[in-house]
Design an enzyme around this catalytic site. Structure first.
Site, PDB file in Angstrom:
ATOM      1  N   ARG A 198       0.888  -1.173   0.069  1.00 54.87           N
ATOM      2  CA  ARG A 198       0.054  -0.068   0.047  1.00 54.87           C
ATOM      3  C   ARG A 198       1.079   1.337   0.002  1.00 54.87           C
ATOM      4  O   ARG A 198       1.632   1.488   0.961  1.00 54.87           O
ATOM      5  CB  ARG A 198      -0.769   0.098   1.264  1.00 54.87           C
ATOM      6  N   HIS A 219      -3.546   4.390   4.881  1.00 59.77           N
ATOM      7  CA  HIS A 219      -4.319   3.606   4.753  1.00 59.77           C
ATOM      8  C   HIS A 219      -5.724   4.601   4.056  1.00 59.77           C
ATOM      9  O   HIS A 219      -6.468   3.890   3.318  1.00 59.77           O
ATOM     10  CB  HIS A 219      -4.867   3.126   6.371  1.00 59.77           C
ATOM     11  N   TYR A 230       3.589   4.659  11.947  1.00 59.97           N
ATOM     12  CA  TYR A 230       3.983   2.947  12.032  1.00 59.97           C
ATOM     13  C   TYR A 230       4.799   2.525  10.974  1.00 59.97           C
ATOM     14  O   TYR A 230       5.198   1.243  10.982  1.00 59.97           O
ATOM     15  CB  TYR A 230       2.462   2.257  12.096  1.00 59.97           C
TER      16      TYR A 230
HETATM   17  C1  LIG Z   1     -15.512  -5.751  10.822  1.00 63.42           C
HETATM   18  C2  LIG Z   1     -14.848  -4.357  10.696  1.00 63.42           C
HETATM   19  N1  LIG Z   1     -13.491  -4.291  11.572  1.00 63.42           N
HETATM   20  C3  LIG Z   1     -12.898  -2.972  11.529  1.00 63.42           C
HETATM   21  C4  LIG Z   1     -13.124  -2.249  10.642  1.00 63.42           C
HETATM   22  C5  LIG Z   1     -12.275  -1.114  10.515  1.00 63.42           C
HETATM   23  N2  LIG Z   1     -11.311  -1.148   9.437  1.00 63.42           N
HETATM   24  C6  LIG Z   1     -11.566  -0.666   8.147  1.00 63.42           C
HETATM   25  S1  LIG Z   1     -10.526  -0.832   6.970  1.00 63.42           S
HETATM   26  C7  LIG Z   1      -9.433  -1.813   8.108  1.00 63.42           C
HETATM   27  C8  LIG Z   1      -8.074  -2.576   7.881  1.00 63.42           C
HETATM   28  C9  LIG Z   1      -8.409  -3.583   6.810  1.00 63.42           C
HETATM   29  O1  LIG Z   1      -7.015  -4.253   6.503  1.00 63.42           O
HETATM   30  P1  LIG Z   1      -7.078  -5.244   5.171  1.00 63.42           P
HETATM   31  O2  LIG Z   1      -8.078  -5.997   5.134  1.00 63.42           O
HETATM   32  O3  LIG Z   1      -5.606  -5.939   5.194  1.00 63.42           O
HETATM   33  O4  LIG Z   1      -7.424  -4.157   3.944  1.00 63.42           O
HETATM   34  P2  LIG Z   1      -6.425  -2.953   3.541  1.00 63.42           P
HETATM   35  O5  LIG Z   1      -7.177  -1.757   3.946  1.00 63.42           O
HETATM   36  O6  LIG Z   1      -5.037  -2.900   3.874  1.00 63.42           O
HETATM   37  O7  LIG Z   1      -6.401  -3.177   2.183  1.00 63.42           O
HETATM   38  C10 LIG Z   1     -10.157  -1.986   9.349  1.00 63.42           C
HETATM   39  C11 LIG Z   1      -9.674  -2.639  10.693  1.00 63.42           C
HETATM   40  C12 LIG Z   1     -14.242  -2.561   9.631  1.00 63.42           C
HETATM   41  N3  LIG Z   1     -14.552  -1.575   8.645  1.00 63.42           N
HETATM   42  N4  LIG Z   1     -14.894  -3.474   9.722  1.00 63.42           N
END
Ligand SMILES: Cc1ncc(C[n+]2csc(CCOP(=O)(O)OP(=O)(O)O)c2C)c(N)n1
Length: 333
Positions: A247, A251, A260
């Site tokens: 990425r 985020h 981080y």
């Molecule tokens: C069930 C749930 N828990 C927490 C969140 C908050 N949240 C949004 S994006 C994210 C990270 C997701 O990481 P990943 O699946 O690796 O995808 P990336 O954003 O890194 O592409 C989190 C924890 C959420 N949207 N839904």
């Protein structure tokens, strides 16, 4: 079986179309950040670093028949399946003409019925059981279509992931799960997300093929998805693909990634940018020249300028439509 990768490597027109879509996704994303930082749009969640795997995978699907259940970073997938640049900006500005939700959802919660882009939800990973449901319906209706779902590697720890893969494995459903492993779940690095070596290794527990590919290598991703697609259509069931990338942005526009990860790490990963690699491949083959690249950049910029202006001037949803798609609507008789 025909070596699809080889066939693709000599298909100049398709390769240039792929490059155009990768570049379009990157340039749209970059414009979104400018608009966010200048206060015009409220939120950005980027595809940057993941365009190559998204476009390569999309080209291995059938956009006339398959269903896609993308997650919020899948700008490349939805562009390929037919969402226009104007529509992308309309959703960023939350205007009434936004095809995803008429300006009601957060940006990048993609959904567009006419292009078989199935809408997702804010809780991550809910798209996985939805994709399995689509694949079950496809099988029951004996249709020749595949359901393609994407998620981040952090999302592969959610219950929905495991329930979805288990059901799809048991019933040999025509679904492709593609984990876009960009090495972070917000501030949590991969090493603190999973104890196993590869996300793809999880496939064996659900009786399906698992494969890990370099997400910066378009041909690797294309081949993996193409083969998974053929398996699905042949009744051989689902596949789990892990495509590894990085990425390149924080985020989201609300995140400060300097808390981080180091600048050195990001710039070192940036040097492996799959778009640059793909461009170089096209140049080496003689398919792309500096002049053609410049022309592409110019037309893409014009398309984005037009879309930005259109979306900026478009009206918000009319207040009379406030409860549309929330409560059941009476048909006019
Ligand atoms: C069930 C749930 N828990 C927490 C969140 C908050 N949240 C949004 S994006 C994210 C990270 C997701 O990481 P990943 O699946 O690796 O995808 P990336 O954003 O890194 O592409 C989190 C924890 C959420 N949207 N839904």
């Amino acid at each position: 079986m025909v070596n699809q990768t080889y066939a693709l490597e000599t298909d100049k027109e398709t390769l240039l179309a792929m490059y155009r879509e990768m570049l379009l996704a990157r340039r749209i994303d970059e414009r979104m950040w400018l608009l966010n930082r200048s206060g015009s749009i409220p939120f950005v969640v980027s595809c940057q670093g993941q365009e190559v795997l998204q476009i390569a995978a999309s080209f291995a699907l059938n956009k006339e028949k398959d269903y896609v259940l993308p997650y919020y970073r899948d700008l490349g997938v939805v562009l390929h399946f037919g969402m226009t640049t104007r529509e992308i900006f309309l959703q960023a500005y939350a205007k009434g003409e936004d095809p995803n939700s008429g300006g009601r959802q957060m940006p990048s919660h993609f959904g567009q019925k006419k292009n078989r882009i199935v809408t997702g939800s804010s809780p991550v990973t809910t798209q996985v059981p939805h994709a399995v449901g689509f694949a079950l319906a496809t099988k029951m209706e004996k249709k020749s279509a595949v359901s393609f779902v994407t998620l981040g590697e952090g999302s592969s720890n959610q219950g929905d992931f495991h329930e979805g893969l288990n059901f799809a494995g048991v019933h040999k459903l025509p679904v492709i799960f593609m984990v876009e492993n960009n090495k972070y779940a917000i501030s949590v690095p991969l090493s603190k997300q999973v104890a196993c070596e590869n996300i793809a290794d999880r496939a064996i527990g659900y009786g399906m093929k698992g494969i890990k590919v370099d997400g910066n290598e378009a041909f690797e991703v294309y081949k993996a998805v193409k083969e998974a697609h053929e398996r699905a259509l042949n009744g051989e069931g689902p596949t789990l693909i892990e495509a590894v990338s990085y990425r390149l942005t924080p985020h989201s526009s609300d995140d400060d990634d300097s808390t981080y990860r180091t600048k050195d790490e990001v710039s070192s990963e940036k040097s492996k940018d799959g778009i640059v690699r793909f461009k170089q491949f096209l140049m080496d083959k003689g398919y792309l020249t500096d002049a053609l690249n410049e022309e592409l950049e110019t037309t893409i910029k014009q398309e984005i300028n037009d879309a930005t202006e259109y979306a900026e001037n478009a009206p918000y949803a009319d207040v009379s439509t406030l409860s549309n798609h929330v409560y059941g609507q009476k048909e006019d008789h």
